[in-house]
Design an enzyme around this catalytic site. Structure first.
Site, PDB file in Angstrom:
ATOM      1  CD  GLU A   1       9.584   9.648 -16.633  1.00  0.00           C
ATOM      2  OE1 GLU A   1       9.063   8.737 -15.944  1.00  0.00           O
ATOM      3  OE2 GLU A   1       9.559   9.636 -17.877  1.00  0.00           O
TER       4      GLU A   1
ATOM      5  N   GLY B   1       0.826  -1.210   0.000  1.00  0.00           N
ATOM      6  CA  GLY B   1       0.000   0.000   0.000  1.00  0.00           C
ATOM      7  C   GLY B   1       0.855   1.252   0.000  1.00  0.00           C
TER       8      GLY B   1
ATOM      9  CB  SER C   1       0.536   4.243  -5.648  1.00  0.00           C
ATOM     10  OG  SER C   1       1.821   4.067  -6.171  1.00  0.00           O
TER      11      SER C   1
ATOM     12  CD  GLU D   1       8.594  -2.374  -5.241  1.00  0.00           C
ATOM     13  OE1 GLU D   1       8.484  -2.040  -4.054  1.00  0.00           O
ATOM     14  OE2 GLU D   1       7.836  -1.978  -6.137  1.00  0.00           O
TER      15      GLU D   1
END
Lengths: 352, 384
Positions: free
Chosen positions: B371, B131, B133, B249
């Protein structure tokens, strides 16, 4: 001599090499005084230091360091020539050396001598070299031939970065104490050359990155250093990633300079480092703006070498073809095992 | 440039034995899977397969035995992970729990959390979602607004999370939320909470992606009460924890092997009559793959040595996404979608190509946008 000592010592020897590389406008990139320091440091024999615990990766660290300073000397070529001659049980001469795969030479044995005749194209530093180690095939057997400077004539040629790449014309009878069994065949030697250039590209890229970072931090436009602009930061990030990839690929090839996987790893390195060179050199020039396009600025010492080295000992496309053929030969089910064996000594040995 | 150096991964002869073992396990369990299933890779779900992985000792490998783990090394875990991905095994259900939530709990969780959760993760019976974003804060994680108000005995949570992969299948979420009063420090005041998704007040709504698949969800919290024991690590220290979690990750083989089936199917389809163009293109992709794998294994080695290779992990993920996105684009030009190059009809090749083309945009979004990653690399280079 430990590997870190070797690296530190190389950093010292080559520290001022860039100034020597600048030279006169059309003169070949060569410095006799720098060579004297290289010789004094004992680097020429680095590939034969195995008994002292120096690995091929450690030895090629010298080549990377030399390239990071645009050193105008044939350090990698000398190391390989020295290794070829030593492995063939031949005496190794002093001075800068070079090597070549002699597939364009005719070599025949007779009366105990070896008759060698033909032309070698674009041999690095042949004019400056005290001698050449050339591998020729005689009756399907690779032999190392030690050609002394007196045995051949040279015609000056240069690559994009003005590094000597001379044609060699030879017609001579080589006595038995100057030829012997080669530790590697023609293809293997070509792969070693490709690895040398990949390692050198990794070194040049490291300097390219450092210089471009420094320039972007100093150059002020619109009231701030251009390194503060996100578009420029992303270009710099890409140069860093490409540099890291080139280094990783070159390291792998340097670790296994000879042996069954050497050709495949050389192919991986030459393709990946060559591609990194293209991308990073383009981005570095973009970040440097017009000043980087001048003769006055040092950037071109590195970008020109990167562009030249991409093309030597096989382009990205030539080596990609070799890799692609290996992949297709492995087939869909054998492809992943082929990939894992390349960077996994244990698995490679188990499947060999 | 020491900060972008990728140290050679350590050699360990035990790894090749493990690799053979995993290959045999995969041949037995998913040997009959078609390429169209394999391309789903770590988005493929199969509860029986997850349990089989647990039973074989392939989950929670680096956890200590007292938490149901196997005390194995990060490099051993890496071998298992990459073999699973290269085979296109349906690892989706347990992937997040095994990759990052379990290790996070091992590092920061309370003893009760570890004892309760880790053995189930290692057994392949407990799935996690992340959890992070929110509708108004994707890449800008620090702007997250979901709030867990400290109350007597625990927290009351209100807010909405989005793009939550597998929330509809998971048992738990690790929730990144604000627990402290707002301050000038954008990175302060956040915490991580362990959320049982069966808790009343949680609503999980599907978001279908453009390929028609249900992977994402929106998860809303309305006055959700959780006990004080749900806190993971330090109250207010969530930002540092979540950044550490992202190193797990971002560096793994799933960052360049998601579309691996495209490459093997391309080789299969091109093999009968390969053009020079196909050989060169496959060779180039191989050079990228071998290099990425080396870099990724290097990061695993650095993690194992207790170092913090977050910059290197970010470089691997950025380059890996470019590779994964290039792959279907190169393949479709060499062997066209309608082609029958594999000699068995176009089914398998077309299935993997279609999947990869439709999912490719997500590769440079999930786990950090391109980005954001390039910004992190720039920061690592001292530019920010």
């Amino acid at each position: 001599m430990s590997d870190t000592l070797l690296t530190d010592s190389a950093a010292q020897v080559f520290a001022d090499a860039e100034a020597a590389a600048r030279g006169a406008r059309s003169a070949p990139a060569w410095s006799a005084s720098l060579w004297a320091r290289v010789e004094e440091a004992g680097f020429a024999a680095a590939l034969t230091y195995g008994e002292e615990g120096i690995t091929s990766a450690d030895a090629l660290g010298i080549v990377r360091t030399a390239a990071a300073h645009a050193a105008p000397v044939p350090i990698g070529e000398t190391m390989v020539a020295h290794w070829l001659l030593a492995e063939a049980g031949l005496a190794v001469p002093e001075g800068p050396l070079s090597f070549a795969a002699g597939d364009t030479l005719a070599a025949t044995e007779g009366d105990g001598a070896l008759y060698v005749e033909g032309r070698l194209a674009a041999v690095p530093y042949a004019t400056e070299a005290a001698g050449l180690a050339v591998v020729v095939m005689v009756k399907a057997r690779p032999l190392v031939v030690h050609l002394r400077a007196a045995d051949y004539a040279t015609e000056r040629g240069m690559n994009l970065a003005r590094e000597p790449r001379d044609d060699v014309v030879v017609r001579t009878a080589v006595p038995p104490d100057r030829f012997g069994p080669a530790p590697v065949g023609l293809a293997g030697l070509f792969a070693i050359g490709a690895t040398l250039r990949s390692v050198a590209m990794a070194g040049a890229l490291e300097t390219l990155l450092a210089r471009t970072l420094a320039y972007a931090g100093e150059r002020v436009q619109f009231g701030r250093p251009i390194a503060k602009f996100q578009a420029v930061q992303h270009s710099l990030a890409q140069i860093a990633s490409e540099t890291a990839a080139a280094r990783a690929a070159a390291d792998m090839a340097a670790e296994r300079l000879t042996g069954p996987d050497a050709g495949t790893l050389a192919a991986v390195a030459k393709v990946r480092a060559g591609e990194a060179a293209t991308k990073a050199a383009g981005l570095a020039h973009q970040v440097h703006g017009a000043i980087g396009f001048t003769e006055e600025h040092a950037l071109h010492l590195y970008t020109q070498r990167l562009w030249a080295w991409r093309d030597e000992f096989g382009t990205e496309a030539q080596w990609a073809l070799v890799l692609g053929e290996a992949a297709l030969a492995a087939g869909a089910s054998g492809y992943w095992p082929m990939v894992t064996a390349l960077d996994d000594a244990a698995s490679g040995a188990a499947e060999a | 440039m020491d900060q972008i150096a990728f140290a050679p991964p350590a050699d360990d002869p035990a790894l090749s034995e493990l690799r053979r073992e995993v290959r045999a396990f995969l041949a037995e369990t998913i040997g009959s899977h078609r390429p169209g299933q394999r391309i789903r890779s770590w988005m493929g779900n199969d509860a029986a397969f997850s349990r089989a992985c647990g039973a074989a000792g392939y989950l929670g490998m680096t956890f200590p035995a007292r938490y149901g783990g196997h005390g194995r090394t990060a490099m051993e875990r890496y071998v298992v992970s990459e073999e699973m991905l290269a085979a296109g095994a349906p690892v989706g259900l347990h992937w997040i729990a095994d990759r990052q939530s379990g290790p996070l709990l091992l590092q920061y969780g309370t003893e009760a959390q570890r004892q309760e959760i880790l053995p189930k993760v290692a057994a392949g019976e407990c799935y996690f979602c992340i959890g992070m974003s929110e509708p108004d804060s994707g890449s800008d994680l620090a702007a997250a607004r979901t709030r867990a108000e400290p109350v007597e005995g625990g927290f009351v949570i209100n807010g909405t999370k989005v793009w939550t992969t597998n929330a509809h299948l998971a048992h738990y979420m690790i929730l990144f939320c604000k627990t402290e009063a707002a301050s000038d420090d954008r990175h302060g005041g956040a915490s991580q909470l362990l959320i049982d998704l069966a808790t009343p007040g949680i609503t999980i709504s599907p978001i279908h992606n453009m390929a028609g698949a249900h992977e994402f969800n929106e998860v809303s919290f309305r006055d959700v009460h959780v006990p004080a024991g749900a806190l993971i690590g330090t109250r207010g220290g969530g930002w540092a924890q979540v950044m550490g979690e992202l190193a797990f990750e971002r560096s793994g083989p799933e960052r360049f092997l998601s579309t691996f089936a495209v490459l093997t199917e391309l080789i299969h389809a091109a093999a009968a009559d390969p053009s020079r163009e196909a050989k060169v293109a496959i060779g180039r992709l191989t050079a990228h793959l071998v290099t990425l794998r080396r870099m990724s294994r290097s990061v695993a080695g650095l993690l194992q040595a207790g170092e913090n290779p977050s910059l290197q992990a970010t470089i691997v993920k950025d380059l890996g996404a470019v590779f994964e996105q290039d792959l279907p684009e190169i393949a479709r030009l060499l062997v066209p979608r309608g082609g029958r190059g594999d000699g068995q009809g176009q089914g398998d090749y077309q299935a993997v190509l279609d999947y990869a083309v439709l999912h490719a945009p997500s590769f440079s979004l999930r786990g950090g946008t391109r980005e954001i990653l390039r910004g992190i690399i720039a920061r690592g280079l001292g530019l920010r």
